[in-house]
Design a protein around this motif. Structure first.
Motif, mmCIF file in Angstrom:
data_model
loop_
_atom_site.group_PDB
_atom_site.id
_atom_site.type_symbol
_atom_site.label_atom_id
_atom_site.label_comp_id
_atom_site.label_asym_id
_atom_site.label_seq_id
_atom_site.Cartn_x
_atom_site.Cartn_y
_atom_site.Cartn_z
ATOM 1 N N VAL A 26 0.838 -1.200 0.000
ATOM 2 C CA VAL A 26 0.000 0.000 0.000
ATOM 3 C C VAL A 26 0.875 1.252 0.000
ATOM 4 C CG1 VAL A 26 -1.678 1.309 1.356
ATOM 5 C CG2 VAL A 26 -1.953 -1.151 1.080
ATOM 6 N N GLY A 27 1.956 1.242 0.773
ATOM 7 C CA GLY A 27 2.860 2.385 0.802
ATOM 8 C C GLY A 27 3.494 2.632 -0.549
ATOM 9 N N HIS A 28 3.864 1.547 -1.218
ATOM 10 C CA HIS A 28 4.439 1.638 -2.560
ATOM 11 C C HIS A 28 3.441 2.296 -3.510
ATOM 12 C CE1 HIS A 28 6.642 0.320 -6.149
ATOM 13 N NE2 HIS A 28 5.462 -0.015 -6.623
ATOM 14 N N LEU A 29 2.198 1.879 -3.450
ATOM 15 C CA LEU A 29 1.177 2.456 -4.330
ATOM 16 C C LEU A 29 0.939 3.932 -4.032
ATOM 17 C CD1 LEU A 29 -1.497 -0.346 -4.704
ATOM 18 C CD2 LEU A 29 0.044 0.556 -6.434
ATOM 19 N N HIS A 30 1.025 4.327 -2.760
ATOM 20 C CA HIS A 30 0.835 5.733 -2.419
ATOM 21 C C HIS A 30 1.947 6.598 -3.011
ATOM 22 C CE1 HIS A 30 -2.688 5.712 0.102
ATOM 23 N NE2 HIS A 30 -2.235 4.623 0.707
ATOM 24 N N VAL A 31 3.174 6.101 -2.949
ATOM 25 C CA VAL A 31 4.301 6.849 -3.512
ATOM 26 C C VAL A 31 4.160 6.950 -5.029
ATOM 27 C CG1 VAL A 31 6.797 6.855 -3.837
ATOM 28 C CG2 VAL A 31 5.841 6.256 -1.614
ATOM 29 N N VAL A 32 3.832 5.839 -5.674
ATOM 30 C CA VAL A 32 3.655 5.841 -7.127
ATOM 31 C C VAL A 32 2.475 6.737 -7.505
ATOM 32 C CG1 VAL A 32 3.086 4.400 -9.129
ATOM 33 C CG2 VAL A 32 4.744 3.594 -7.452
ATOM 34 N N ARG A 33 1.433 6.706 -6.714
ATOM 35 C CA ARG A 33 0.260 7.542 -6.979
ATOM 36 C C ARG A 33 0.624 9.021 -6.966
ATOM 37 N NH1 ARG A 33 -3.657 8.267 -2.355
ATOM 38 N NH2 ARG A 33 -2.049 9.793 -1.959
ATOM 39 N N ASP A 34 1.517 9.415 -6.065
ATOM 40 C CA ASP A 34 1.948 10.810 -6.018
ATOM 41 C C ASP A 34 2.621 11.230 -7.323
ATOM 42 O OD1 ASP A 34 0.950 11.007 -3.461
ATOM 43 O OD2 ASP A 34 2.906 10.766 -2.483
#
Length: 96
Positions: free
Chosen positions: A53-61
């Motif tokens: 989930v953290g990885h997706l949040h960073v990529v989402r940014d």
């Protein structure tokens, strides 16, 4: 790697211009953390669901910074790369 790319994007978004395509190519090469349903806490890679989930949040940014660009030409030139990269990370995260 993903965090470094995100920091770069956050600090230099207006100056990236033609650099979006190589940036998305670099993000496509990064393997997202995988979470396998084998164990209650850790998958085979040792990643927890929180890591994914953290990885997706960073990529989402990174995607959010690209999608808010005001330059239509920059957007048009890199939109396909953005979509391909997004699909890879969504598929790799195990989300359905």
């Amino acid at each position: 790697i993903v965090s470094s790319i995100c920091e770069f994007v956050e600090s230099c978004t207006p100056e990236i211009r033609s650099g979006w395509r190589p940036l998305f190519a670099a993000l496509r090469c990064v393997r997202p953390p995988s979470v396998l349903p084998q164990g209650p806490v850790h998958g085979a890679s040792g990643c927890t669901p929180r890591d994914s989930v953290g990885h997706l949040h960073v990529v989402r940014d990174v995607f959010e910074a690209f999608l808010t660009t005001d330059n239509v030409l920059v957007f048009a030139n890199a939109a396909i790369d953005c979509i391909l990269c997004l699909l890879k990370h969504v598929k790799g995260s195990g989300m359905k």
